[in-house]
Design an enzyme around this catalytic site. Structure first.
Site, PDB file in Angstrom:
ATOM      1  N   ASP A  63       0.834  -1.195   0.000  1.00 39.57           N
ATOM      2  CA  ASP A  63       0.000   0.000   0.000  1.00 39.57           C
ATOM      3  C   ASP A  63       0.875   1.254   0.000  1.00 39.57           C
ATOM      4  OD1 ASP A  63      -1.952   1.960   0.412  1.00 39.57           O
ATOM      5  OD2 ASP A  63      -3.047   0.750   1.866  1.00 39.57           O
TER       6      ASP A  63
ATOM      7  N   HIS B  74      -0.586   4.517   0.168  1.00 38.98           N
ATOM      8  CA  HIS B  74      -1.429   5.645   0.575  1.00 38.98           C
ATOM      9  C   HIS B  74      -0.801   6.349   1.784  1.00 38.98           C
ATOM     10  CE1 HIS B  74      -4.352   3.250  -1.725  1.00 38.98           C
ATOM     11  NE2 HIS B  74      -4.862   4.427  -2.025  1.00 38.98           N
TER      12      HIS B  74
END
Length: 151
Positions: free
Chosen positions: A18, A20
């Site tokens: 990920d 983000h």
């Protein structure tokens, strides 16, 4: 026993593949403003990197973020890695933890079974996570800070 917030270190990062970063940036600012010493590992953090940082900084808590929906895969064996590294810290996870997540209580149960002390959805206010951590670490909030917990 009541602990001092200033002596408490939290390790924060986004697990797995990920990338983000916005959520952990907000959490870093909120936890720092609340008096915690924050070690931000950034995005695409491995389980081993969380464990190494938690051990190196004698962290009181490990905060895992994931927004891309594959946290269950990324967190398989996570607590064994922490335990093998000698880390004894409160562990939280939050974000958009499952693809197509429609029943967050089921998601919460899944991550509790994986060993997380608390599980938050992507709509959780950072102040709620801070209040929960103060409770879990037995830190008394100052009179100007809320002492409510909604998780």
């Amino acid at each position: 026993m009541v602990l001092d917030t200033m002596s408490q270190t939290v390790v924060l990062g986004v697990i797995g593949s990920d990338a983000h970063v916005v959520g952990i940036t907000i959490l870093e600012q909120a936890f720092s403003a609340a008096g915690f010493d924050v070690v931000n590992l950034g995005v695409q953090t491995s389980q081993e990197e969380f464990a190494e940082a938690a051990k190196a900084h004698d962290a009181s808590a490990v905060l895992v973020s994931s927004l891309y929906g594959h946290a269950e895969q990324d967190c398989q064996g996570f607590h064994s890695v922490l335990e093998d590294a000698g880390v004894d810290a409160v562990s939280y996870i939050g974000g958009n933890l499952a693809v197509g997540q429609d029943d967050f209580e089921q998601t919460r149960q899944t991550f509790r079974e994986l060993g997380f002390d608390r599980v938050f959805d992507s709509e959780t206010d950072p102040e709620d996570a801070i209040a929960a951590l103060r409770e879990d670490l037995q830190i008394s909030p100052t009179e100007s800070e809320p002492a409510t917990i909604t998780s």
